[in-house]
Design an enzyme around this catalytic site. Structure first.
Site, short mmCIF file in Angstrom:
data_model
loop_
_atom_site.label_atom_id
_atom_site.label_comp_id
_atom_site.label_asym_id
_atom_site.label_seq_id
_atom_site.Cartn_x
_atom_site.Cartn_y
_atom_site.Cartn_z
N GLY A 239 25.95 26.68 -0.68
CA GLY A 239 25.29 27.91 -0.26
C GLY A 239 25.85 29.10 -1.02
O GLY A 239 26.39 28.95 -2.13
N SER A 240 25.76 30.26 -0.40
CA SER A 240 26.18 31.49 -1.10
C SER A 240 27.70 31.58 -1.21
O SER A 240 28.44 30.95 -0.45
CB SER A 240 25.66 32.69 -0.31
OG SER A 240 26.17 32.64 1.01
N THR A 241 28.13 32.40 -2.14
CA THR A 241 29.58 32.64 -2.30
C THR A 241 30.13 33.30 -1.03
O THR A 241 31.25 33.03 -0.62
CB THR A 241 29.82 33.51 -3.55
OG1 THR A 241 29.39 32.73 -4.67
CG2 THR A 241 31.27 33.88 -3.73
N GLU A 261 30.02 24.28 -3.36
CA GLU A 261 28.95 24.43 -4.37
C GLU A 261 28.27 25.75 -4.06
O GLU A 261 27.35 25.80 -3.24
CB GLU A 261 27.95 23.27 -4.27
CG GLU A 261 28.53 21.91 -4.56
CD GLU A 261 28.69 21.61 -6.05
OE1 GLU A 261 28.24 22.44 -6.87
OE2 GLU A 261 29.25 20.57 -6.39
N CYS A 295 20.25 27.36 -7.71
CA CYS A 295 21.59 27.86 -8.02
C CYS A 295 21.78 27.91 -9.53
O CYS A 295 22.57 28.71 -10.04
CB CYS A 295 22.65 26.99 -7.37
SG CYS A 295 22.43 25.25 -7.73
P1 NAD Z 1 23.64 30.56 2.79
O1 NAD Z 1 25.03 30.75 2.34
O2 NAD Z 1 22.97 31.66 3.48
O3 NAD Z 1 23.57 29.29 3.78
C1 NAD Z 1 23.96 27.99 3.37
C2 NAD Z 1 24.37 27.18 4.58
O4 NAD Z 1 25.62 27.66 5.08
C3 NAD Z 1 23.41 27.25 5.78
O5 NAD Z 1 23.32 25.96 6.34
C4 NAD Z 1 24.09 28.21 6.72
O6 NAD Z 1 23.77 28.02 8.07
C5 NAD Z 1 25.56 27.87 6.49
N1 NAD Z 1 26.54 28.93 6.78
C6 NAD Z 1 26.46 30.23 6.47
N2 NAD Z 1 27.59 30.87 6.83
C7 NAD Z 1 28.40 29.92 7.37
C8 NAD Z 1 29.72 29.95 7.93
N3 NAD Z 1 30.41 31.09 8.02
N4 NAD Z 1 30.26 28.80 8.37
C9 NAD Z 1 29.56 27.64 8.30
N5 NAD Z 1 28.31 27.55 7.79
C10 NAD Z 1 27.74 28.69 7.33
O7 NAD Z 1 22.79 30.11 1.49
P2 NAD Z 1 21.22 29.96 1.30
O8 NAD Z 1 20.57 31.30 1.29
O9 NAD Z 1 20.68 28.90 2.20
O10 NAD Z 1 21.15 29.33 -0.19
C11 NAD Z 1 21.17 30.08 -1.36
C12 NAD Z 1 22.55 30.12 -1.98
O11 NAD Z 1 23.05 28.80 -2.15
C13 NAD Z 1 22.58 30.74 -3.37
O12 NAD Z 1 23.72 31.55 -3.49
C14 NAD Z 1 22.66 29.53 -4.29
O13 NAD Z 1 23.19 29.80 -5.57
C15 NAD Z 1 23.52 28.62 -3.49
N6 NAD Z 1 23.36 27.22 -3.87
C16 NAD Z 1 24.35 26.64 -4.61
C17 NAD Z 1 24.21 25.33 -5.05
C18 NAD Z 1 25.27 24.69 -5.90
O14 NAD Z 1 25.20 23.47 -6.04
N7 NAD Z 1 26.20 25.41 -6.47
C19 NAD Z 1 23.06 24.59 -4.70
C20 NAD Z 1 22.08 25.22 -3.93
C21 NAD Z 1 22.24 26.54 -3.52
#
Ligand code: NAD
Length: 504
Positions: A239-241, A261, A295
């Site tokens: 997910g996000s940084t 990731e 990503c």
């Molecule tokens: P997001 O960070 O908003 O959410 C990702 C997941 O994390 C969700 O399931 C969310 O519920 C969970 N989450 C959020 N905060 C949390 C916490 N404090 N504790 C536990 N879980 C938590 O990301 P998004 O908007 O769904 O996806 C987009 C982002 O993901 C972009 O930054 C993208 O670059 C990244 N991404 C990275 C990869 C990679 O392989 N590097 C792959 C896909 C997406």
């Protein structure tokens, strides 16, 4: 822009796919499934409570005790069965991905193909969890390493690869002998229910422990519970940084393992010798494909001064013709953004870029449609790499920067906080090798004469710096899902100590 299906049509199509897969949606009002195609709600869902989540983790930990002693090739049989079910339901799962994530049909099918591919990879891996034999310094001794299952793997996944990221983790974790608890994105519950159900069917078919995989259909609070639970040996979070910054220290505080990731801010260098037609196709897919929501999406184009005007002109022409609209239409190349706030973030980034002296040379407008957030992918020429260019905005904005020397291109390339994917288009072999060398691209993925997105499962996937450092999928990424034991065996009748130490 093509006509959009109605929300009722999408609901019916989702229901038909769920029925064919055999999923019953847990009805309720805690969460809802929605489609970015119309921006409207499809179904109300019952969420997993914190109590149920705690119980699910306990059940998975119990299932692990049986699974860890099941021979790896027998574990592979489960993953092979999952792969077969994915083949059977490829089109159904792709429908749900398009409905919930807005991916065009070909990319949604590609996502399921990636799941099938990782299952096949993991089946092979189930006979190749190799350890090393190491030369011992002592006579009559054997030194070796053994890889053992790790425990419960907590998978947290993002909306943009709602099924593939789960499968990368789960297929490999299962052959490694681990149990999996999955907290998917709250934006894609139907895809998670369907994927999880296919695994449940495979588990039943091969007679593996029923609790080997648990789905937590919930928001971020339950994700945090997974992060903090000491029974979860590895937290694999995509997910996000911002999310990674919260998750990593919490897992570290309990000495758990993380595999992160996170966000990317990927760039392509276009050298003066590049085949510009080849570059053009690679750039457009990487920058505008998936509506800029990968990503590995190409966000920065670093072009040599001699070819920049020519390349930008060609790009602007192609961008002007990109079919935007219903992702189920075969002709569509750009579907919707996931939410209105993603479109707002794009508009705000474009404003910021213009305030920094940037000039929009293509796209950038939000289309006037009721419902979904449809935007024209944008190209912005920038005078320098200002803070907004160094930020990942999860939308189709391609910033163009100009360079004069190769060293300058590499410096601009690496001067961002993220380090996921990168590429160079060049016909100069020396330049290509320099880009891949230790002082070239600092990313986890570095390509030559292709774009930044669309990785194959055979390689290890992941990136450096704020991308989090984790590696998933192919190569030896499986090691993150196992624990290593070093074994010294004395088959002599003498007790000799290492480093010639004498004692007694
Ligand atoms: P997001 O960070 O908003 O959410 C990702 C997941 O994390 C969700 O399931 C969310 O519920 C969970 N989450 C959020 N905060 C949390 C916490 N404090 N504790 C536990 N879980 C938590 O990301 P998004 O908007 O769904 O996806 C987009 C982002 O993901 C972009 O930054 C993208 O670059 C990244 N991404 C990275 C990869 C990679 O392989 N590097 C792959 C896909 C997406």
């Amino acid at each position: 822009m093509s006509f959009l299906p109605t929300t009722q049509q999408l609901r019916d199509r989702a229901q038909a796919a769920l029925d064919r897969i055999g999923v019953t949606v847990p009805e309720g009002d805690d969460l809802h499934a929605r489609s970015p195609i119309t921006g409207e709600r499809l179904f109300g869902l019952r969420a997993t409570t914190t109590e149920q989540a705690g119980q699910a983790i306990g059940e998975a930990a119990e299932a692990f005790r049986t699974w860890r002693v099941t021979p790896p090739p027998a574990r592979g049989e489960l993953v092979r069965t999952l792969g077969e079910l994915l083949r059977t339901h490829k089109s159904d799962l792709a429908d749900l991905i398009t409905i919930e994530a807005g991916k065009i049909r070909s990319e949604a099918l590609g996502e399921v193909q990636e799941m099938i591919d990782i299952c096949e990879f993991a089946v092979g891996l189930s006979r190749q969890l190799y350890g090393r034999t190491i030369a011992s310094e002592r006579p009559g001794h054997r030194l070796a390493e053994t890889w053992h299952p790790l425990g419960v793997v907590g998978v947290i996944s993002a909306f943009n690869f709602p099924a593939a990221v789960w499968s990368w983790n789960t297929a490999v974790a299962l052959v490694c002998g681990d149990a999996v608890v999955w907290k998917p994105s709250e934006l894609t519950p139907l895809v998670s229910l369907a994927s999880s159900h296919l695994l449940d069917r495979a588990i039943e078919q091969v007679g593996a422990p029923r609790e080997l995989h648990r789905l937590l259909l919930a928001d971020r609070a339950v994700g945090e519970q997974l992060v903090d639970d000491p029974r979860v040996a590895l937290v694999s979070a995509t997910g996000s940084t911002r999310m990674g910054r919260e998750v990593a220290p919490r897992v570290a505080a309990r000495f758990g393992r993380v595999l992160l990731e996170l966000g990317g801010n990927n760039a392509t260098v276009v050298a003066p010798s590049a085949d510009l037609e080849l570059a053009l196709s690679g750039i457009v897919f990487a920058a505008a494909g998936t509506a800029g929501q990968r990503c590995t999406t190409l966000r920065r184009l670093i072009v040599h001064r001699d070819v920049v005007d020519q390349l930008v002109e060609k790009l602007a022409t192609v961008y002007g013709r990109l079919p935007i609209g219903d992702p189920f239409e075969d002709s569509t190349l750009v579907g919707p953004l996931i939410t209105d706030s993603a479109a707002d973030a794009m508009a705000a980034a474009l404003e910021r870029a213009q305030a920094d002296g940037g000039k929009i040379v293509a796209g950038g407008r939000r289309l006037d449609t009721a419902g979904g957030a449809y935007v024209e992918p944008a190209i912005v020429r920038m005078p320098r790499q200002s803070p907004i260019v160094r930020t990942e905005t999860f939308a189709p904005i391609l910033y163009v920067l100009t360079y004069d020397t190769f060293e300058e291109a590499v410096e601009l390339h690496n001067d961002v906080p993220q380090g996921l994917s990168s590429s160079i288009f060049t016909r100069d072999q020396q330049e290509a090798e320099r880009f891949l060398a230790a002082d070239g691209s600092d990313c986890g993925i570095a390509n030559v004469n292709i774009g930044t997105s669309g990785a194959e499962i055979g390689g290890a996937f992941g990136g450096e710096k704020e991308t989090g450092g984790g590696r998933e999928s192919g190569s030896d990424a499986w090691r993150a899902y196992m624990r290593r034991a070093t074994n010294t065996v004395n088959y002599s009748s003498t007790l000799s100590l290492a480093q010639n130490v004498s004692f007694l």
